[in-house]
Design a protein around this motif. Structure first.
Motif: not given
Lengths: 86, 240
Positions: A50, A57-58, B63, B68, B73, B116, B120-121, B123-126, B166-167, B170
């Motif tokens: 994870l 992604v970063r 994507r 994009k 992002l 997917k 990711r988005q 994760l990037l922005h917490h 899985e996630w 988080r």
């Protein structure tokens, strides 16, 4: 020529170190001060799958490259190679 | 709060979009067509409703076209509502592979690919976001002619449960809403007699109310449901 490449790599290294530390901080872990080309993402930094997804992604946000798109990346050197290739 | 939702041009997707806009959410809506009803919503909420035409049977350009070039992002996504679906109904002996593949692309593969990039988005922005898949009662109760369609929704239920596992660490949640038969275009090919037979199989003896489904969507994407993940929530007039 070699020195120019190295200089570019140094800039990338600083950025990647910063990204790695952002993830470590997010996970409540200690920052790393010494990251080399041979640093292993799982074994040395302790990233799990994870964390590696967050790393991907970063890096994508910074360089527009999906480093895991075609297989696993293990070391910092391999990240630099992916970024430079694209 | 930014919500990504597919299938916004009509039926349930349109109703969910309208509800979310009324509640103050910013919506990123996807559909193939820009219907008159959707046009009205866009003119009512020009700042809050972003729309793009995209055919989810095309799973090669998700994507670039959606993440994009459109959302970007830098825009955090708090929730993904996977609502769009193709209903290819027939008895199994008539199975047409092209139609089946097309349905799987739109109902299963594209939602997986979108998930997917949404993850990711997040994760990037917490973001501790919420993913909601619209499933169907046909996964749990058999109906003649729906085996192929039901199999796509069953795939989503399995995908959702495992995404939740899985996630979850988080803080990202994934749930399915198992909707019963509603009076939408999706069931418009059925005649009244067929509909009555379906409704008589439910405890409440009537169609599932669209508003009951939209309220459940809002509940699942809000922090009121913070401890609910990996579940299939039946909103189906009690099809038991």
């Amino acid at each position: 020529m070699d020195s120019i490449v190295t200089k570019f790599n140094l800039i990338y290294m600083e950025k990647i170190t910063s990204i790695i530390n952002t993830i470590l901080i997010n996970r409540g872990k200690r920052e790393m001060t010494l990251i080399s080309l041979d640093t292993h993402l799982r074994n040395d930094i302790g990233f799990d799958s994870l964390d590696l997804a967050e790393l991907t992604v970063r890096i994508e946000a910074e360089y527009d490259v999906d480093i895991f798109e075609e297989g696993i990346v293990n070391t910092v050197k391999e990240i630099l190679e992916k970024i430079n290739i694209d | 709060m930014n919500i990504l939702i597919t299938g916004v041009s009509k039926g349930l997707g349109l109703s969910i979009t309208e509800k979310l806009l009324k509640e103050g959410y910013t919506v990123f809506g996807i559909s193939r067509r820009r219907t008159k009803e959707l046009e009205n919503l866009i003119s009512l909420y020009p700042e809050k409703l972003n729309w793009i035409s995209y055919d989810l049977a095309d799973n090669q350009n998700i994507r670039d076209a959606i993440f994009k070039n459109w959302i970007g992002l830098k825009t955090p996504i708090n929730s993904f509502i996977n609502n769009a679906a193709i209903a290819y109904d027939d008895i199994v002996t008539n199975l047409n592979l092209t139609s089946l593949e097309n349905m799987y692309k739109a109902n299963v593969f594209s939602p997986m690919i979108i998930t997917k990039f949404v993850l990711r988005q997040m994760l990037l922005h917490h973001i501790q976001g919420s993913i909601i898949h619209m499933s169907s009662i046909s996964v749990h109760t058999g109906y003649k002619g729906l085996s192929m369609y039901a199999s796509t929704k069953g795939a989503l239920e399995a995908f959702s449960k495992n995404t939740a596992r899985e996630w979850g660490e988080r803080g990202i949640r994934s749930n399915c809403i198992v909707a019963g038969f509603m009076e939408t275009e999706m069931s418009s090919s059925l005649n009244q007699d067929q509909k009555n037979r379906i409704y008589n199989r439910t405890s409440l003896k009537k169609a599932t109310e669209v508003s009951s489904v939209t309220n459940t969507v809002q509940f699942l994407l809000s922090n009121k449901s913070n401890s609910i993940t990996g579940q299939n929530i039946h909103v189906d007039s009690g099809t038991i």
